[in-house]
Design a protein around this motif. Structure first.
Motif, PDB file in Angstrom:
ATOM      1  N   GLY A 241      -4.899  -7.042 -13.433  1.00 47.40           N
ATOM      2  CA  GLY A 241      -3.631  -7.703 -13.155  1.00 47.40           C
ATOM      3  C   GLY A 241      -3.667  -8.527 -11.889  1.00 47.40           C
ATOM      4  N   ASN A 242      -2.728  -9.444 -11.816  1.00 48.68           N
ATOM      5  CA  ASN A 242      -2.586 -10.278 -10.622  1.00 48.68           C
ATOM      6  C   ASN A 242      -1.124 -10.286 -10.207  1.00 48.68           C
ATOM      7  OD1 ASN A 242      -2.737 -12.126  -8.567  1.00 48.68           O
ATOM      8  ND2 ASN A 242      -3.640 -13.779  -9.796  1.00 48.68           N
ATOM      9  N   PRO A 243      -0.756  -9.519  -9.157  1.00 48.90           N
ATOM     10  CA  PRO A 243      -1.637  -8.831  -8.206  1.00 48.90           C
ATOM     11  C   PRO A 243      -2.307  -7.591  -8.807  1.00 48.90           C
ATOM     12  CG  PRO A 243       0.634  -8.364  -7.687  1.00 48.90           C
ATOM     13  CD  PRO A 243       0.662  -9.400  -8.781  1.00 48.90           C
ATOM     14  N   PRO A 244      -3.457  -7.173  -8.262  1.00 50.79           N
ATOM     15  CA  PRO A 244      -4.205  -6.068  -8.856  1.00 50.79           C
ATOM     16  C   PRO A 244      -3.474  -4.726  -8.727  1.00 50.79           C
ATOM     17  CG  PRO A 244      -5.590  -7.384  -7.394  1.00 50.79           C
ATOM     18  CD  PRO A 244      -4.179  -7.807  -7.148  1.00 50.79           C
ATOM     19  N   ALA A 245      -3.493  -3.954  -9.803  1.00 58.30           N
ATOM     20  CA  ALA A 245      -2.957  -2.588  -9.773  1.00 58.30           C
ATOM     21  C   ALA A 245      -4.026  -1.661  -9.213  1.00 58.30           C
ATOM     22  CB  ALA A 245      -2.580  -2.155 -11.185  1.00 58.30           C
ATOM     23  N   ILE A 246      -3.632  -0.793  -8.300  1.00 55.20           N
ATOM     24  CA  ILE A 246      -4.597   0.064  -7.605  1.00 55.20           C
ATOM     25  C   ILE A 246      -5.302   1.002  -8.577  1.00 55.20           C
ATOM     26  CG2 ILE A 246      -4.816   1.928  -5.908  1.00 55.20           C
ATOM     27  CD1 ILE A 246      -2.545   0.482  -4.341  1.00 55.20           C
ATOM     28  N   ARG A 247      -4.568   1.623  -9.495  1.00 55.87           N
ATOM     29  CA  ARG A 247      -5.207   2.553 -10.444  1.00 55.87           C
ATOM     30  C   ARG A 247      -6.201   1.831 -11.348  1.00 55.87           C
ATOM     31  NH1 ARG A 247      -2.141   7.911 -12.129  1.00 55.87           N
ATOM     32  NH2 ARG A 247      -1.252   8.436 -10.089  1.00 55.87           N
ATOM     33  N   ALA A 248      -5.886   0.624 -11.743  1.00 53.77           N
ATOM     34  CA  ALA A 248      -6.812  -0.138 -12.567  1.00 53.77           C
ATOM     35  C   ALA A 248      -8.076  -0.492 -11.788  1.00 53.77           C
ATOM     36  CB  ALA A 248      -6.132  -1.409 -13.080  1.00 53.77           C
ATOM     37  N   LEU A 249      -7.896  -0.829 -10.521  1.00 57.07           N
ATOM     38  CA  LEU A 249      -9.062  -1.102  -9.681  1.00 57.07           C
ATOM     39  C   LEU A 249      -9.965   0.124  -9.575  1.00 57.07           C
ATOM     40  CD1 LEU A 249      -7.465  -3.137  -6.736  1.00 57.07           C
ATOM     41  CD2 LEU A 249      -9.249  -3.968  -8.266  1.00 57.07           C
ATOM     42  N   GLN A 250      -9.348   1.297  -9.472  1.00 54.21           N
ATOM     43  CA  GLN A 250     -10.121   2.521  -9.282  1.00 54.21           C
ATOM     44  C   GLN A 250     -10.989   2.872 -10.488  1.00 54.21           C
ATOM     45  OE1 GLN A 250      -6.869   5.120  -8.268  1.00 54.21           O
ATOM     46  NE2 GLN A 250      -7.164   4.858  -6.049  1.00 54.21           N
ATOM     47  N   VAL A 304      -3.772  -7.723   3.589  1.00 55.68           N
ATOM     48  CA  VAL A 304      -3.643  -7.082   2.281  1.00 55.68           C
ATOM     49  C   VAL A 304      -2.891  -5.779   2.511  1.00 55.68           C
ATOM     50  CG1 VAL A 304      -4.850  -5.948   0.391  1.00 55.68           C
ATOM     51  CG2 VAL A 304      -5.747  -8.079   1.324  1.00 55.68           C
ATOM     52  N   GLN A 305      -1.863  -5.554   1.721  1.00 52.22           N
ATOM     53  CA  GLN A 305      -1.095  -4.323   1.867  1.00 52.22           C
ATOM     54  C   GLN A 305      -0.763  -3.757   0.486  1.00 52.22           C
ATOM     55  OE1 GLN A 305       2.656  -5.230   3.717  1.00 52.22           O
ATOM     56  NE2 GLN A 305       3.461  -6.283   1.924  1.00 52.22           N
ATOM     57  N   ARG A 306      -0.426  -2.477   0.506  1.00 53.05           N
ATOM     58  CA  ARG A 306       0.036  -1.869  -0.736  1.00 53.05           C
ATOM     59  C   ARG A 306       1.488  -2.249  -0.960  1.00 53.05           C
ATOM     60  NH1 ARG A 306      -0.003   4.561  -2.593  1.00 53.05           N
ATOM     61  NH2 ARG A 306       0.944   4.177  -4.640  1.00 53.05           N
ATOM     62  N   LYS A 307       1.793  -2.605  -2.197  1.00 55.78           N
ATOM     63  CA  LYS A 307       3.166  -2.916  -2.564  1.00 55.78           C
ATOM     64  C   LYS A 307       3.434  -2.238  -3.898  1.00 55.78           C
ATOM     65  CE  LYS A 307       6.417  -6.771  -3.047  1.00 55.78           C
ATOM     66  NZ  LYS A 307       6.570  -8.247  -3.024  1.00 55.78           N
ATOM     67  N   GLY A 308       4.119  -1.111  -3.863  1.00 48.55           N
ATOM     68  CA  GLY A 308       4.340  -0.326  -5.088  1.00 48.55           C
ATOM     69  C   GLY A 308       3.030   0.227  -5.595  1.00 48.55           C
ATOM     70  N   ALA A 309       2.721  -0.083  -6.854  1.00 41.83           N
ATOM     71  CA  ALA A 309       1.496   0.434  -7.455  1.00 41.83           C
ATOM     72  C   ALA A 309       0.341  -0.541  -7.336  1.00 41.83           C
ATOM     73  CB  ALA A 309       1.751   0.730  -8.940  1.00 41.83           C
ATOM     74  N   GLY A 310       0.550  -1.653  -6.641  1.00 40.40           N
ATOM     75  CA  GLY A 310      -0.505  -2.654  -6.561  1.00 40.40           C
ATOM     76  C   GLY A 310      -0.753  -3.144  -5.161  1.00 40.40           C
ATOM     77  N   LEU A 311      -1.502  -4.214  -5.056  1.00 44.72           N
ATOM     78  CA  LEU A 311      -1.838  -4.827  -3.770  1.00 44.72           C
ATOM     79  C   LEU A 311      -1.117  -6.159  -3.643  1.00 44.72           C
ATOM     80  CD1 LEU A 311      -5.713  -4.270  -3.652  1.00 44.72           C
ATOM     81  CD2 LEU A 311      -3.956  -2.918  -2.497  1.00 44.72           C
ATOM     82  N   ASP A 312      -0.897  -6.554  -2.400  1.00 43.19           N
ATOM     83  CA  ASP A 312      -0.279  -7.841  -2.102  1.00 43.19           C
ATOM     84  C   ASP A 312      -0.983  -8.417  -0.887  1.00 43.19           C
ATOM     85  OD1 ASP A 312       1.437  -9.981  -2.239  1.00 43.19           O
ATOM     86  OD2 ASP A 312       3.019  -9.007  -1.095  1.00 43.19           O
ATOM     87  N   TRP A 313      -0.949  -9.730  -0.750  1.00 44.85           N
ATOM     88  CA  TRP A 313      -1.460 -10.385   0.447  1.00 44.85           C
ATOM     89  C   TRP A 313      -0.338 -11.243   1.002  1.00 44.85           C
ATOM     90  CZ3 TRP A 313      -1.983 -15.326   2.380  1.00 44.85           C
ATOM     91  CH2 TRP A 313      -2.863 -15.495   3.467  1.00 44.85           C
ATOM     92  N   TYR A 314      -0.139 -11.164   2.299  1.00 47.58           N
ATOM     93  CA  TYR A 314       0.887 -12.000   2.902  1.00 47.58           C
ATOM     94  C   TYR A 314       0.439 -12.499   4.252  1.00 47.58           C
ATOM     95  CZ  TYR A 314       2.283  -8.369   6.269  1.00 47.58           C
ATOM     96  OH  TYR A 314       2.290  -7.457   7.301  1.00 47.58           O
ATOM     97  N   ASN A 315       0.983 -13.631   4.622  1.00 47.03           N
ATOM     98  CA  ASN A 315       0.672 -14.262   5.900  1.00 47.03           C
ATOM     99  C   ASN A 315       1.925 -14.224   6.752  1.00 47.03           C
ATOM    100  OD1 ASN A 315      -0.305 -15.756   8.001  1.00 47.03           O
ATOM    101  ND2 ASN A 315      -0.949 -17.505   6.768  1.00 47.03           N
ATOM    102  N   PRO A 316       1.975 -13.323   7.736  1.00 52.52           N
ATOM    103  CA  PRO A 316       3.218 -13.157   8.504  1.00 52.52           C
ATOM    104  C   PRO A 316       3.569 -14.398   9.324  1.00 52.52           C
ATOM    105  CG  PRO A 316       1.418 -11.931   9.529  1.00 52.52           C
ATOM    106  CD  PRO A 316       0.896 -12.454   8.227  1.00 52.52           C
TER     107      PRO A 316
END
Length: 316
Positions: A241-250, A304-316
């Motif tokens: 998925g995009n953004p990637p789901a952590i469990r799927a990555l594992q 890169v941070q965790r957002k719910g069940a997946g990952l997110d990237w943000y530029n503060p």
């Protein structure tokens, strides 16, 4: 007779009309001359005035005079190529050049529908690029060195002389009695590429006379492997998925996690993780087994941070 240069030009078949990046040095002089002779009336030249040394105005005048003799229309583009803090002078100049290529293609050359530009990098440049990548501990993208053809900003770029050694290019110009500029900055060994050119290439030539060809083959193998990794990453990104789901990555191996995360960050955010950043991110993904586990790791200019069940990237 310089057969490798002539063979390279016979094999070169870009879309026409063609733009040629012309610095006035030996390599771009040979390329411009060969292209103008092969496609008379179909070639236009672009000279980038970097403004980084006192002789830059003389370079410009030389290029104007040579193009006038060839009957090749020339555009001169002045750029601001001074490097910012933390940026190498080479990177700053390269960025300025590509911005100039794009601007000229959109402006001065738009009426001629020029979407192909030839650049005069040669076999020695390819070796230098590969050696630089090795000194930096680069992965496959770096070890792939320079492609002979690629697309950027709607322009197709070509390097038709990648298989031609620099000494053969100069010999061809001497045979033709053609003058060119010797840029004094190329002798400045403050720059790593110049040190490689002055010290390593002569030693390699003495010890391994075929090093240009063998290094080029290694770079081609690396490029092929990188293309395969890109295909795998694109397929894996669909799965996780995009953004990637952590469990799927594992469910993926660590190597495939790294591959798909690099692909996700680069294609979605144009962000590149260092080896240390990616290693830490992979460790955090492996440890992320509870809802409360947080992930926040610096990558590029953002996080890169965790957002719910997946990952997110943000530029503060």
């Amino acid at each position: 007779m310089n057969t490798r240069l002539l063979d390279a030009m016979r094999a070169f078949s870009p879309g026409l009309p063609l733009g040629v990046a012309y610095s006035g040095g030996a390599d771009s002089t040979a390329l411009l001359l060969a292209c103008a002779e092969k496609w008379p009336g179909q070639v236009r030249a672009l000279h980038i005035h970097h403004g980084l040394q006192a002789a830059a105005d003389e370079f410009e005048q030389h290029c104007i005079a040579f193009c006038a003799r060839l009957g090749v229309p020339l555009v001169v583009r002045r750029v601001h190529a001074r490097h910012a803090p933390g940026q190498s002078p080479e990177d700053a100049a390269r960025t300025a050049r590509y911005e100039a290529f794009r601007a000229v293609a959109l402006e001065e050359w738009a009426q001629y529908a020029i979407t192909n530009i030839a650049i005069a990098q040669h076999a020695d440049d390819q070796v230098e690029t590969l050696l630089l990548a090795l000194t930096r501990g680069a992965g496959l993208p770096g070890l792939s060195a320079m492609p002979a053809r690629w697309d950027r900003d709607g322009i197709t770029y070509h390097r038709p002389l990648l298989g031609v050694p620099a000494p053969e290019i100069r010999a061809w110009l001497r045979e033709r009695g053609v003058a060119f500029i010797d840029d004094p900055s190329n002798a400045n060994e403050q720059f790593t590429r110049n040190r490689i050119r002055a010290r390593l290439l002569p030693a390699l030539d003495a010890a391994f006379p075929q090093f240009r060809e063998t290094f080029a083959r290694s770079a081609a193998h690396a490029a092929q492997a990188q293309a395969l990794l890109q295909e795998v990453a694109a397929q894996d990104l669909i799965e996780v998925g995009n953004p990637p789901a952590i469990r799927a990555l594992q469910t993926l191996s660590r190597a495939r996690q790294a591959n798909v995360l690099r692909h996700w960050l680069k294609t979605t955010y144009n962000a590149t993780a260092s080896s240390a950043q990616l290693h830490e991110l992979l460790d955090q993904i492996a440890a992320c087994t509870t809802r409360g586990h947080q992930i926040r790791i610096k990558v590029g200019t953002g996080f890169v941070q965790r957002k719910g069940a997946g990952l997110d990237w943000y530029n503060p």
